[in-house]
Design a protein around this motif. Structure first.
Motif, mmCIF file in Angstrom:
data_model
loop_
_atom_site.group_PDB
_atom_site.id
_atom_site.type_symbol
_atom_site.label_atom_id
_atom_site.label_comp_id
_atom_site.label_asym_id
_atom_site.label_seq_id
_atom_site.Cartn_x
_atom_site.Cartn_y
_atom_site.Cartn_z
ATOM 1 N N GLN A 1 51.150 53.381 36.327
ATOM 2 C CA GLN A 1 50.417 53.741 37.539
ATOM 3 C C GLN A 1 48.954 53.315 37.418
ATOM 4 O OE1 GLN A 1 51.788 57.974 37.834
ATOM 5 N NE2 GLN A 1 51.809 57.461 40.014
ATOM 6 N N GLY A 2 48.372 53.514 36.255
ATOM 7 C CA GLY A 2 46.996 53.083 36.033
ATOM 8 C C GLY A 2 46.855 51.582 36.209
ATOM 9 N N LYS A 3 47.824 50.819 35.677
ATOM 10 C CA LYS A 3 47.802 49.357 35.829
ATOM 11 C C LYS A 3 47.920 48.961 37.299
ATOM 12 C CE LYS A 3 47.261 47.358 31.871
ATOM 13 N NZ LYS A 3 45.980 46.725 31.638
ATOM 14 N N ALA A 4 48.788 49.658 38.051
ATOM 15 C CA ALA A 4 48.952 49.363 39.475
ATOM 16 C C ALA A 4 47.660 49.651 40.236
ATOM 17 C CB ALA A 4 50.108 50.170 40.052
ATOM 18 N N ILE A 5 47.011 50.758 39.914
ATOM 19 C CA ILE A 5 45.741 51.101 40.554
ATOM 20 C C ILE A 5 44.681 50.063 40.205
ATOM 21 C CG2 ILE A 5 43.863 52.795 40.591
ATOM 22 C CD1 ILE A 5 46.108 54.936 40.072
ATOM 23 N N GLU A 6 44.647 49.663 38.947
ATOM 24 C CA GLU A 6 43.698 48.640 38.499
ATOM 25 C C GLU A 6 43.881 47.349 39.297
ATOM 26 O OE1 GLU A 6 43.048 46.159 34.386
ATOM 27 O OE2 GLU A 6 43.672 48.247 34.216
ATOM 28 N N GLY A 7 45.136 46.911 39.467
ATOM 29 C CA GLY A 7 45.422 45.702 40.244
ATOM 30 C C GLY A 7 45.048 45.856 41.702
ATOM 31 N N ALA A 8 45.327 47.020 42.272
ATOM 32 C CA ALA A 8 44.998 47.260 43.678
ATOM 33 C C ALA A 8 43.490 47.263 43.898
ATOM 34 C CB ALA A 8 45.609 48.583 44.142
ATOM 35 N N LEU A 9 42.750 47.861 42.980
ATOM 36 C CA LEU A 9 41.289 47.860 43.104
ATOM 37 C C LEU A 9 40.746 46.436 43.065
ATOM 38 C CD1 LEU A 9 40.364 50.904 40.832
ATOM 39 C CD2 LEU A 9 40.122 50.761 43.328
ATOM 40 N N ASP A 10 41.286 45.620 42.169
ATOM 41 C CA ASP A 10 40.861 44.227 42.084
ATOM 42 C C ASP A 10 41.188 43.493 43.384
ATOM 43 O OD1 ASP A 10 39.762 42.001 40.503
ATOM 44 O OD2 ASP A 10 41.812 41.191 40.642
ATOM 45 N N ALA A 11 42.384 43.736 43.930
ATOM 46 C CA ALA A 11 42.783 43.089 45.180
ATOM 47 C C ALA A 11 41.907 43.519 46.348
ATOM 48 C CB ALA A 11 44.248 43.404 45.485
ATOM 49 N N LEU A 12 41.342 44.716 46.268
ATOM 50 C CA LEU A 12 40.458 45.208 47.321
ATOM 51 C C LEU A 12 39.013 44.755 47.137
ATOM 52 C CD1 LEU A 12 41.835 48.849 47.663
ATOM 53 C CD2 LEU A 12 42.000 47.014 49.360
ATOM 54 N N GLY A 13 38.783 43.947 46.086
ATOM 55 C CA GLY A 13 37.450 43.402 45.874
ATOM 56 C C GLY A 13 36.577 44.186 44.905
ATOM 57 N N PHE A 14 37.139 45.187 44.270
ATOM 58 C CA PHE A 14 36.382 45.961 43.280
ATOM 59 C C PHE A 14 36.584 45.336 41.908
ATOM 60 C CE2 PHE A 14 37.366 49.020 46.667
ATOM 61 C CZ PHE A 14 36.087 49.446 46.987
ATOM 62 N N SER A 15 35.849 44.265 41.662
ATOM 63 C CA SER A 15 35.986 43.566 40.385
ATOM 64 C C SER A 15 35.192 44.301 39.308
ATOM 65 C CB SER A 15 35.503 42.126 40.514
ATOM 66 O OG SER A 15 34.144 42.117 40.890
#
Length: 80
Positions: free
Chosen positions: A18-32
């Protein structure tokens, strides 16, 4: 009335999909720049009585028996 917060998190070294999925979603939303995300859960409880020591003991027992899977999770108890 005693108010308490129990925070449960995965132990270090335990995979956190779940943490990895959240990490990927944040990156996809532009939160690098987010290096790592670990997810957990929080329980806010109200206990009857005023004995802080008994409340802490009861809360630890609740965590050991139900709120946390102590094989893969750590928990902290905060009583106010």
């Amino acid at each position: 009335m005693i108010k308490a917060r129990v925070t449960v998190t995965l132990k270090n070294g335990v995979l956190d999909p779940q943490g990895k999925a959240i990490e990927g979603a944040l990156d996809a939303l532009g939160f690098s720049g987010v290096g790592s995300v670990r997810q957990g859960k929080v329980f806010d409880l109200e206990l009857e009585g005023s004995d802080k020591a008994k409340a802490e003991s009861d809360l630890n027992a609740m965590c050991e028996k139900l709120l946390a899977n102590t094989v893969i999770e750590d928990y902290t108890v905060s009583v106010t």
